[in-house]
Design a protein around this motif. Structure first.
Motif, PDB file in Angstrom:
ATOM      1  N   VAL A  89       0.855  -1.183   0.000  1.00 30.26           N
ATOM      2  CA  VAL A  89       0.000   0.000   0.000  1.00 30.26           C
ATOM      3  C   VAL A  89       0.895   1.238   0.000  1.00 30.26           C
ATOM      4  CG1 VAL A  89      -1.836   1.256   1.185  1.00 30.26           C
ATOM      5  CG2 VAL A  89      -1.760  -1.254   1.293  1.00 30.26           C
ATOM      6  N   THR A  90       0.787   2.056  -1.040  1.00 30.73           N
ATOM      7  CA  THR A  90       1.590   3.272  -1.120  1.00 30.73           C
ATOM      8  C   THR A  90       0.685   4.479  -1.303  1.00 30.73           C
ATOM      9  OG1 THR A  90       1.889   3.090  -3.516  1.00 30.73           O
ATOM     10  CG2 THR A  90       3.572   2.064  -2.100  1.00 30.73           C
ATOM     11  N   VAL A  91       1.152   5.609  -0.785  1.00 33.77           N
ATOM     12  CA  VAL A  91       0.464   6.888  -0.961  1.00 33.77           C
ATOM     13  C   VAL A  91       1.491   7.890  -1.487  1.00 33.77           C
ATOM     14  CG1 VAL A  91      -0.785   8.769   0.149  1.00 33.77           C
ATOM     15  CG2 VAL A  91      -1.213   6.402   0.853  1.00 33.77           C
ATOM     16  N   SER A  92       1.114   8.645  -2.513  1.00 35.00           N
ATOM     17  CA  SER A  92       2.003   9.630  -3.108  1.00 35.00           C
ATOM     18  C   SER A  92       1.362  11.007  -3.074  1.00 35.00           C
ATOM     19  CB  SER A  92       2.330   9.265  -4.559  1.00 35.00           C
ATOM     20  OG  SER A  92       3.076  10.295  -5.189  1.00 35.00           O
ATOM     21  N   ASN A  93       2.179  12.011  -2.767  1.00 34.77           N
ATOM     22  CA  ASN A  93       1.694  13.393  -2.829  1.00 34.77           C
ATOM     23  C   ASN A  93       2.154  14.092  -4.109  1.00 34.77           C
ATOM     24  OD1 ASN A  93       4.412  13.819  -2.363  1.00 34.77           O
ATOM     25  ND2 ASN A  93       4.146  14.769  -0.354  1.00 34.77           N
ATOM     26  N   GLY A  94       2.655  13.323  -5.055  1.00 35.17           N
ATOM     27  CA  GLY A  94       3.144  13.861  -6.312  1.00 35.17           C
ATOM     28  C   GLY A  94       4.634  14.138  -6.307  1.00 35.17           C
ATOM     29  N   ILE A  95       5.215  14.180  -5.121  1.00 37.58           N
ATOM     30  CA  ILE A  95       6.659  14.395  -4.980  1.00 37.58           C
ATOM     31  C   ILE A  95       7.315  13.198  -4.306  1.00 37.58           C
ATOM     32  CG2 ILE A  95       8.442  15.865  -3.953  1.00 37.58           C
ATOM     33  CD1 ILE A  95       6.418  18.158  -4.059  1.00 37.58           C
ATOM     34  N   THR A  96       6.698  12.747  -3.234  1.00 38.46           N
ATOM     35  CA  THR A  96       7.219  11.640  -2.440  1.00 38.46           C
ATOM     36  C   THR A  96       6.200  10.519  -2.390  1.00 38.46           C
ATOM     37  OG1 THR A  96       8.442  13.201  -1.049  1.00 38.46           O
ATOM     38  CG2 THR A  96       8.136  10.981  -0.179  1.00 38.46           C
ATOM     39  N   THR A  97       6.692   9.291  -2.439  1.00 39.56           N
ATOM     40  CA  THR A  97       5.840   8.110  -2.286  1.00 39.56           C
ATOM     41  C   THR A  97       6.262   7.364  -1.027  1.00 39.56           C
ATOM     42  OG1 THR A  97       5.493   7.887  -4.668  1.00 39.56           O
ATOM     43  CG2 THR A  97       5.085   5.935  -3.305  1.00 39.56           C
ATOM     44  N   HIS A  98       5.298   7.070  -0.178  1.00 43.14           N
ATOM     45  CA  HIS A  98       5.573   6.374   1.076  1.00 43.14           C
ATOM     46  C   HIS A  98       4.795   5.065   1.103  1.00 43.14           C
ATOM     47  CE1 HIS A  98       6.649   5.863   5.297  1.00 43.14           C
ATOM     48  NE2 HIS A  98       5.379   5.619   5.575  1.00 43.14           N
TER      49      HIS A  98
END
Length: 323
Positions: free
Chosen positions: A104-113
């Motif tokens: 499960v990943t979440v990205s803010n458009g700059i960083t992916t965690h």
């Protein structure tokens, strides 16, 4: 670094609170004595078609996403499988419905965690599993910010699930909260009122929750509204008290508070996708008390699964109602 998460909100739908792990149950408890998971009710809502006949045969488990990200907080996601309406619902089966080992990943458009899987017992003794910030990889972690968009990606069981949500700016402005006595012989009953300002730009949406005397935040029976009628104005409206949809609701007094209560309001600007999900799910709950109305269709904003990935711009206000 400890996880900045309020575990008291990992509970059934009474958590209502979006800092929350949605729920493992929802409105079908009106149809059966046992509480029913949201993972089931979403399946039922999306299955309803025009006409009077409803095919309740098990169509196989579907993946259900329940995720949120608030401004100033880490993202949180639960992943589970829908259950057949006629299956026996018990804590063990609910726990078994959670999906483990997903990427499960979440990205803010700059960083992916990449989120990490955790488990916890809820306040009612039911176990729950969820994905949130990986404290072992904190350098890539981020909290929600107003005005930013977030992409959720889930890889599990050979499937890829995606969704995008935005945490809106706080365009619906919560100016103040107050109360008025309810007419009638019971002088202790009061109604919560809020004063709100909406900007000239159209397309603003709200979801709200209330907490009574430091109890869990719970959503109202109709927990969302938009600015179609009130666009560009300052207005005052009543807000019903939030309710525990896991319990039998006594209609008639459910919307009121009492003199002496301390009431906290969680007022959330949301995007259209999140608004539409909760609008249709609230409607399914309230429409004749059951999910099988031909008009019930729950709208998901998740591709490849059922459910919702929602962003929340949150404002809190608290008022103590004098005795």
């Amino acid at each position: 670094m400890p996880i900045a998460y309020d575990y008291t909100r990992i509970d059934t739908f009474r958590t209502g609170g979006f800092g929350f792990l949605l729920t493992t149950r929802y409105f079908c408890n009106l149809m059966r004595n046992a509480p029913i998971p949201l993972i089931l009710t979403i399946m039922l809502g999306t299955a309803c078609q025009k006409g009077n006949s409803v095919d309740l045969r098990d169509k196989g488990a579907q993946l259900v996403v329940e995720g949120m990200i608030e401004d100033g907080k880490f993202p949180t996601v639960t992943l589970s499988r829908s259950l057949d309406y006629f299956s026996k619902i018990d804590p063990e089966q609910l726990l078994a419905s959670f999906v483990h080992g997903a990427k499960v990943t979440v990205s803010n458009g700059i960083t992916t965690h990449q989120l990490r899987e955790y488990s916890s017992d809820t306040s009612n003794g039911t176990g729950t599993c969820f994905y949130t910030v990986d404290t072992a990889n904190i350098l890539s972690a981020f909290v929600g910010e107003r005005g930013a968009s977030y992409t959720l990606r889930i890889e599990t069981e050979g499937k890829v699930i995606t969704s995008i949500t935005t945490i809106p700016e706080g365009r619906f402005s919560l100016d103040s909260i107050g109360w008025k006595r309810v007419e009638g012989p019971d002088v202790s009953k009061v109604r919560l009122f809020v004063k709100v300002t909406d900007p000239p730009e159209r397309g603003n949406y709200i979801r709200y929750f209330t907490s009574r005397n430091k109890e869990d935040f719970m959503a109202g029976l109709n927990s969302v509204f938009d600015d179609k009628v009130v666009n560009g104005t300052t207005f005052e409206i009543p807000l019903d008290a939030g309710v525990d949809k896991n319990k039998q609701i006594e209609m008639g007094d459910h919307q009121f508070f009492k003199r002496g209560d301390t009431v906290s309001l969680k007022f959330c600007n949301v995007d259209h996708g999140t608004y539409d999900f909760w609008r249709t799910l609230d409607y399914a709950y309230n429409d004749t008390g059951h999910p099988f109305s031909p008009t019930n269709r729950v709208t998901s904003n998740v591709q490849g699964a059922l459910g919702n990935w929602g962003g929340y711009c949150v404002t809190y206000k608290t008022i103590t109602i004098p005795k």
